[in-house]
Design a protein around this motif. Structure first.
Motif, short mmCIF file in Angstrom:
data_model
loop_
_atom_site.label_atom_id
_atom_site.label_comp_id
_atom_site.label_asym_id
_atom_site.label_seq_id
_atom_site.Cartn_x
_atom_site.Cartn_y
_atom_site.Cartn_z
N ALA A 153 0.84 -1.21 0.00
CA ALA A 153 0.00 0.00 0.00
C ALA A 153 0.87 1.25 0.00
O ALA A 153 0.57 2.23 -0.70
CB ALA A 153 -0.93 -0.01 1.21
N GLY A 157 1.06 4.08 -2.86
CA GLY A 157 0.93 5.50 -2.54
C GLY A 157 2.03 6.33 -3.18
O GLY A 157 1.78 7.40 -3.75
N THR A 177 -15.00 -1.28 -2.68
CA THR A 177 -14.04 -0.33 -2.13
C THR A 177 -12.82 -0.23 -3.02
O THR A 177 -12.31 0.87 -3.29
CB THR A 177 -13.62 -0.75 -0.70
N ALA A 178 -12.34 -1.35 -3.51
CA ALA A 178 -11.17 -1.36 -4.40
C ALA A 178 -11.50 -0.67 -5.72
O ALA A 178 -10.67 0.08 -6.26
CB ALA A 178 -10.70 -2.79 -4.64
N GLN A 179 -12.70 -0.89 -6.24
CA GLN A 179 -13.11 -0.22 -7.48
C GLN A 179 -13.18 1.29 -7.28
O GLN A 179 -12.76 2.06 -8.15
CB GLN A 179 -14.45 -0.76 -7.96
N LEU A 199 -11.50 3.02 -5.08
CA LEU A 199 -10.13 3.52 -4.95
C LEU A 199 -9.46 3.64 -6.32
O LEU A 199 -8.77 4.63 -6.58
CB LEU A 199 -9.30 2.58 -4.06
N SER A 231 -10.81 6.68 -7.98
CA SER A 231 -10.27 7.88 -7.35
C SER A 231 -8.83 8.14 -7.77
O SER A 231 -8.46 9.28 -8.05
CB SER A 231 -10.33 7.75 -5.83
N ILE A 232 -8.03 7.10 -7.83
CA ILE A 232 -6.64 7.25 -8.24
C ILE A 232 -6.57 7.78 -9.66
O ILE A 232 -5.80 8.69 -9.96
CB ILE A 232 -5.88 5.91 -8.11
N TYR A 241 -1.89 0.41 -11.09
CA TYR A 241 -2.87 0.67 -10.03
C TYR A 241 -3.73 -0.55 -9.69
O TYR A 241 -3.88 -0.89 -8.51
CB TYR A 241 -3.79 1.83 -10.40
N GLN A 242 -4.33 -1.17 -10.70
CA GLN A 242 -5.30 -2.24 -10.42
C GLN A 242 -4.63 -3.48 -9.83
O GLN A 242 -5.14 -4.04 -8.85
CB GLN A 242 -6.08 -2.59 -11.69
N LEU A 288 -3.71 -2.86 -6.23
CA LEU A 288 -4.92 -2.84 -5.40
C LEU A 288 -5.43 -4.25 -5.15
O LEU A 288 -5.93 -4.55 -4.07
CB LEU A 288 -6.01 -1.98 -6.06
#
Length: 169
Positions: free
Chosen positions: A68, A72, A112-114, A116, A119-120, A160-161, A164
């Motif tokens: 994580a 970030g 939640t992961a979707q 995020l 959002s990213i 990203y995916q 995650l």
């Protein structure tokens, strides 16, 4: 007497990381560590997750904090690089952007992961996640300048995916 097996809204509302982040955000915005602000930060950090617990859904439990943290830093780096790229594109009178819609297949199943991922994508200048299509298992992204939609989709998946998925499952 047996205890009920369901968890109450009160129990589901406990989110220690969110509580700490809310308290720290309050203190940062106030730019003061006086007693009143510290108490307000504690009340907000403790109370808001409990008050909004029913709207937040189940808390996501990260599997790897190190991963994580790496994600970030990747997102932060991409935001910096994208800001420079978009500034050059916008400020150069001879530049001709090639906007495109990019379909990114979703392998993430957790809401939640979707969220995020969306959002990213939106936080990175030059891209906006427009639609999360759960039925079609994809997310539609508008890119300000895109000559290779398949390459952009592959980059989003790789950068990203996939992380995650490792973090949230």
């Amino acid at each position: 007497m047996t205890m009920p097996t369901h968890t109450s809204t009160w129990q589901r509302a406990r989110r220690p990381v969110l509580s700490v982040l809310l308290a720290l955000t309050w203190l940062t915005l106030q730019q003061s560590l006086d007693l009143g602000n510290v108490l307000t930060a504690c009340v907000l950090g403790w109370g808001l997750p409990r008050l909004l617990g029913g709207f937040l859904g189940p808390a996501a439990q990260p599997r790897s904090f190190a991963r994580a943290l790496r994600l970030g830093f990747t997102v932060l780096w991409d935001i910096i690089v994208s800001n420079i790229t978009v500034a050059r594109l916008v400020l150069n009178p001879r530049s001709v952007p090639h906007p495109a819609w990019v379909k990114v297949p979703l392998t993430l199943t957790q809401p939640t992961a979707q969220a995020l991922l969306a959002s990213i994508i939106t936080m990175t200048p030059g891209t906006v996640s427009a639609i999360v299509d759960e039925e079609g298992a994809c997310i539609w992204v508008h890119a300000l300048d895109c000559d290779d939609p398949a390459g952009v989709a592959a980059d989003i998946d790789r950068r990203y995916q996939q992380p995650l998925m490792e973090i949230l499952g």
